[in-house]
Scaffold this motif. Sequence first.
Motif, PDB file in Angstrom:
ATOM      1  N   THR A  94       0.722  -1.322   0.056  1.00 26.43           N
ATOM      2  CA  THR A  94       0.033   0.006  -0.089  1.00 26.43           C
ATOM      3  C   THR A  94       1.122   1.322   0.244  1.00 26.43           C
ATOM      4  N   GLU A  97       2.474   1.637   3.399  1.00 26.84           N
ATOM      5  CA  GLU A  97       3.498   0.635   3.604  1.00 26.84           C
ATOM      6  C   GLU A  97       4.792   0.989   2.742  1.00 26.84           C
ATOM      7  N   ASN A 131      -4.147   3.476   2.044  1.00 29.17           N
ATOM      8  CA  ASN A 131      -4.452   1.837   2.007  1.00 29.17           C
ATOM      9  C   ASN A 131      -4.661   1.346   0.826  1.00 29.17           C
ATOM     10  N   ARG A 132      -4.350   2.170  -0.384  1.00 32.16           N
ATOM     11  CA  ARG A 132      -4.313   1.634  -1.572  1.00 32.16           C
ATOM     12  C   ARG A 132      -3.179   1.021  -2.156  1.00 32.16           C
ATOM     13  N   LEU A 133      -3.304  -0.222  -2.864  1.00 32.55           N
ATOM     14  CA  LEU A 133      -2.143  -0.724  -3.292  1.00 32.55           C
ATOM     15  C   LEU A 133      -1.519   0.031  -4.497  1.00 32.55           C
TER      16      LEU A 133
END
Length: 309
Positions: A94, A97, A131-133
Motif C-alpha cells: 500500500t 507501507e 491504504n490503496r495498493l
Amino acid sequence: MHNPLVKIEGLSHKYTENWAIRDINLEIDSKGIVGLLGSNGAGKSTTMNILCGALNPTEGKVVIDGIDMRENPEEAKRLIGFMPQYPPLYLDLTVEEYLTHCAHLRLIEKGNIKKAVNDAMERCKIPHFRNRLLSNLSGGYRQRVSIAQSIIHLPKLVVLDEPNTGLDPNQVIELRALIKDLASERAVILSSHVLSEVQLLCHNIRMIEHGRIVFADTMDAFNNYIEPHSILMTMENPPKSEELLAIEGVSSAEFLTEKQIRLFFNGNTEISERIIETCVHNKWRLREINLEKTSLTEVFAHLSNHRKN
C-alpha cells in the motif's frame, strides 16, 4: 553565487576507455528549480547518478551543503532526495507501507516515521490513498508517491528525472504545481526532454552535451540565446512583396494570409522601427507587429551541436 547548496568541481567520468562527462563545473543555489537538459547520451544521467551518490566519479568532486560526497557519502546522501525516471515501486504494498519502508531506508528514527510518512503524503496530496495498493494507482498518483519517497527525509536537494513520463495533461498540471511548491523551500533539479515544461518551471538552465557543459544561465538567456530573425505583422492594406523587400534589411517576405506576413531580416532588431515608419508613410494600415523569438527546440538543437567536434 554566494554559498551554493551544490558545488560540482572538475567532474569527469569514463566507462572503460571513453569519457562520459569531462570537466563538469556547476553551482546550484539552495532554493528554486534548475532545469538539467541534454540529448540522449550527452552525459546527463551520469552526472545525476554521481550527484546522487550512486556512482563514484573518475575525477572531480561533488559537495552538498559543504559535505564532500566522496569523503562523507552517508552524510551527503541524507541531504538528497531522488526520483528516477522509472521509480522502483513495490506494487504489492500500500502507499503507507511503501513510504514506511522508504522511511526506514532513509534511517529516520523509529518514533518519527509515522509523522514523516503522514507529512509526505499530505505534501503530495495522497493521504486518501494510504491504504490503496500501488498497483491500483494511476500513473499520476504513482508519480506523487515517487515524489513523496524523495522528500520523506526532508532533503535540501530533490532530483527529479523525467517526472512527466506517461502523464496525461491534467496530471502534468497537477504535478507542475507540486514541483513549484517543493521548490519554495529547497533546491529542485528537474531533468526533462519536455522543453515546454522546463520553460514553465525553471528559472535556471544547465545543459550538458557531449559530456561537457554548453550552457549555464537563466531561462531568459536560454530563450534569447539565438537572436530573432523574423517579424510577424498584420496589415489591412498590405503591399506587394517587392515593396516589402525594398525595406533596408529585409531579406524575404512570406505571405501567411492575405493580411498576415512574416518578414525575415538581417542585422539588428531596429528594423522594426523602419518597418513601422514605412507602413505609416505608405498607409499600409499596420495593425500588429511582433518580433518572433527562436523556439526552444531550435535553441536546444543549436546548443546540442555547439561542441559536437
